[in-house]
Design a protein around this motif. Structure first.
Motif, PDB file in Angstrom:
ATOM      1  N   GLU A 105       0.807  -1.208   0.000  1.00 18.68           N
ATOM      2  CA  GLU A 105       0.000   0.000   0.000  1.00 18.68           C
ATOM      3  C   GLU A 105       0.845   1.265   0.000  1.00 18.68           C
ATOM      4  O   GLU A 105       1.942   1.313   0.565  1.00 18.68           O
ATOM      5  CB  GLU A 105      -0.931   0.027   1.211  1.00 18.68           C
ATOM      6  CG  GLU A 105      -0.233   0.095   2.550  1.00 18.68           C
ATOM      7  CD  GLU A 105      -1.188   0.315   3.705  1.00 18.68           C
ATOM      8  OE1 GLU A 105      -2.380   0.618   3.469  1.00 18.68           O
ATOM      9  OE2 GLU A 105      -0.735   0.198   4.862  1.00 18.68           O
ATOM     10  N   GLY A 106       0.305   2.285  -0.616  1.00 14.99           N
ATOM     11  CA  GLY A 106       0.941   3.580  -0.603  1.00 14.99           C
ATOM     12  C   GLY A 106       0.743   4.257   0.733  1.00 14.99           C
ATOM     13  O   GLY A 106      -0.374   4.304   1.228  1.00 14.99           O
ATOM     14  N   VAL A 107       1.805   4.772   1.300  1.00 16.92           N
ATOM     15  CA  VAL A 107       1.754   5.450   2.587  1.00 16.92           C
ATOM     16  C   VAL A 107       1.680   6.956   2.390  1.00 16.92           C
ATOM     17  O   VAL A 107       0.843   7.636   2.983  1.00 16.92           O
ATOM     18  CB  VAL A 107       2.986   5.098   3.435  1.00 16.92           C
ATOM     19  CG1 VAL A 107       2.990   5.899   4.732  1.00 16.92           C
ATOM     20  CG2 VAL A 107       3.036   3.601   3.719  1.00 16.92           C
ATOM     21  N   ALA A 108       2.573   7.472   1.558  1.00 10.62           N
ATOM     22  CA  ALA A 108       2.620   8.910   1.299  1.00 10.62           C
ATOM     23  C   ALA A 108       3.329   9.150  -0.019  1.00 10.62           C
ATOM     24  O   ALA A 108       4.241   8.401  -0.376  1.00 10.62           O
ATOM     25  CB  ALA A 108       3.348   9.638   2.425  1.00 10.62           C
ATOM     26  N   ILE A 109       2.912  10.187  -0.709  1.00  5.41           N
ATOM     27  CA  ILE A 109       3.526  10.538  -1.981  1.00  5.41           C
ATOM     28  C   ILE A 109       3.758  12.040  -2.028  1.00  5.41           C
ATOM     29  O   ILE A 109       3.070  12.806  -1.340  1.00  5.41           O
ATOM     30  CB  ILE A 109       2.672  10.083  -3.182  1.00  5.41           C
ATOM     31  CG1 ILE A 109       1.228  10.584  -3.062  1.00  5.41           C
ATOM     32  CG2 ILE A 109       2.711   8.571  -3.311  1.00  5.41           C
ATOM     33  CD1 ILE A 109       0.349  10.231  -4.258  1.00  5.41           C
ATOM     34  N   ILE A 110       4.719  12.450  -2.870  1.00  7.33           N
ATOM     35  CA  ILE A 110       5.046  13.869  -2.991  1.00  7.33           C
ATOM     36  C   ILE A 110       5.450  14.149  -4.426  1.00  7.33           C
ATOM     37  O   ILE A 110       6.174  13.355  -5.042  1.00  7.33           O
ATOM     38  CB  ILE A 110       6.173  14.244  -1.986  1.00  7.33           C
ATOM     39  CG1 ILE A 110       6.452  15.746  -2.000  1.00  7.33           C
ATOM     40  CG2 ILE A 110       7.451  13.444  -2.264  1.00  7.33           C
ATOM     41  CD1 ILE A 110       7.338  16.207  -0.831  1.00  7.33           C
ATOM     42  N   ASP A 111       4.974  15.252  -4.966  1.00  4.90           N
ATOM     43  CA  ASP A 111       5.334  15.559  -6.350  1.00  4.90           C
ATOM     44  C   ASP A 111       6.429  16.619  -6.384  1.00  4.90           C
ATOM     45  O   ASP A 111       6.932  17.071  -5.358  1.00  4.90           O
ATOM     46  CB  ASP A 111       4.103  15.970  -7.151  1.00  4.90           C
ATOM     47  CG  ASP A 111       3.548  17.339  -6.801  1.00  4.90           C
ATOM     48  OD1 ASP A 111       2.446  17.669  -7.287  1.00  4.90           O
ATOM     49  OD2 ASP A 111       4.194  18.090  -6.040  1.00  4.90           O
ATOM     50  N   GLU A 112       6.800  17.019  -7.581  1.00  5.06           N
ATOM     51  CA  GLU A 112       7.928  17.937  -7.746  1.00  5.06           C
ATOM     52  C   GLU A 112       7.636  19.321  -7.191  1.00  5.06           C
ATOM     53  O   GLU A 112       8.563  20.107  -6.980  1.00  5.06           O
ATOM     54  CB  GLU A 112       8.305  18.029  -9.219  1.00  5.06           C
ATOM     55  CG  GLU A 112       7.208  18.537 -10.119  1.00  5.06           C
ATOM     56  CD  GLU A 112       7.646  18.587 -11.565  1.00  5.06           C
ATOM     57  OE1 GLU A 112       8.851  18.797 -11.827  1.00  5.06           O
ATOM     58  OE2 GLU A 112       6.794  18.405 -12.460  1.00  5.06           O
ATOM     59  N   ASN A 113       6.371  19.614  -6.939  1.00  4.00           N
ATOM     60  CA  ASN A 113       5.990  20.894  -6.337  1.00  4.00           C
ATOM     61  C   ASN A 113       5.719  20.761  -4.847  1.00  4.00           C
ATOM     62  O   ASN A 113       5.131  21.657  -4.243  1.00  4.00           O
ATOM     63  CB  ASN A 113       4.746  21.440  -7.044  1.00  4.00           C
ATOM     64  CG  ASN A 113       5.013  21.763  -8.491  1.00  4.00           C
ATOM     65  OD1 ASN A 113       6.007  22.420  -8.818  1.00  4.00           O
ATOM     66  ND2 ASN A 113       4.152  21.291  -9.387  1.00  4.00           N
ATOM     67  N   ASP A 114       6.144  19.624  -4.280  1.00  5.19           N
ATOM     68  CA  ASP A 114       5.981  19.339  -2.849  1.00  5.19           C
ATOM     69  C   ASP A 114       4.525  19.215  -2.417  1.00  5.19           C
ATOM     70  O   ASP A 114       4.197  19.428  -1.248  1.00  5.19           O
ATOM     71  CB  ASP A 114       6.693  20.392  -1.986  1.00  5.19           C
ATOM     72  CG  ASP A 114       8.207  20.314  -2.106  1.00  5.19           C
ATOM     73  OD1 ASP A 114       8.876  21.338  -1.947  1.00  5.19           O
ATOM     74  OD2 ASP A 114       8.716  19.201  -2.376  1.00  5.19           O
TER      75      ASP A 114
END
Length: 123
Positions: free
Chosen positions: A45-54
């Protein structure tokens, strides 16, 4: 290019850990980064994600307790985990190029992954 996690370990319920991931070659290219986990007998499972713009997203089970962040200069990804509970026990993976369609992600919805670091929380 590779992803190398560190910072896992064993803590008691209520404790904290900070996971780190050396993500050279990924963050500089603007990849969508994240942390996934898998416990024995449970789904990936995904816990946390972050993109290039935070911009960040969290699994409901960790919201308010975990914080994902990245240092673009050092190309490091972090997961600060507070108020840990036994149900957080799992192998945690740093991932790059997250490509899921709909959050929360359940499954291997990314293209690159580190070897993982074990987090064990005892009651």
């Amino acid at each position: 290019v590779q992803l190398v996690e560190s910072g896992g370990g064993s803590v008691q319920s209520g404790g904290s850990l900070r996971l780190s991931c050396a993500a050279s070659g990924f963050i500089s290219r603007g990849y969508y980064m994240g942390w996934f986990r898998q416990a024995p007998g449970k789904e990936h499972e995904g816990v946390a994600i972050i993109d290039e713009n935070d911009i960040t997203r969290y699994a409901e089970s960790v919201m308010g307790r975990f914080t994902i962040s990245q240092d673009k200069d050092k190309e490091m990804l972090y997961l600060q985990m507070n108020s840990l509970q036994p149900e957080d026990t799992a192998m945690y993976y740093c991932v790059a190029d997250v490509c899921g369609v709909s959050w929360p992600y359940r499954g291997y919805e990314y293209n690159y992954r580190g070897q993982g670091t074990q987090v064990t929380v005892s009651s």
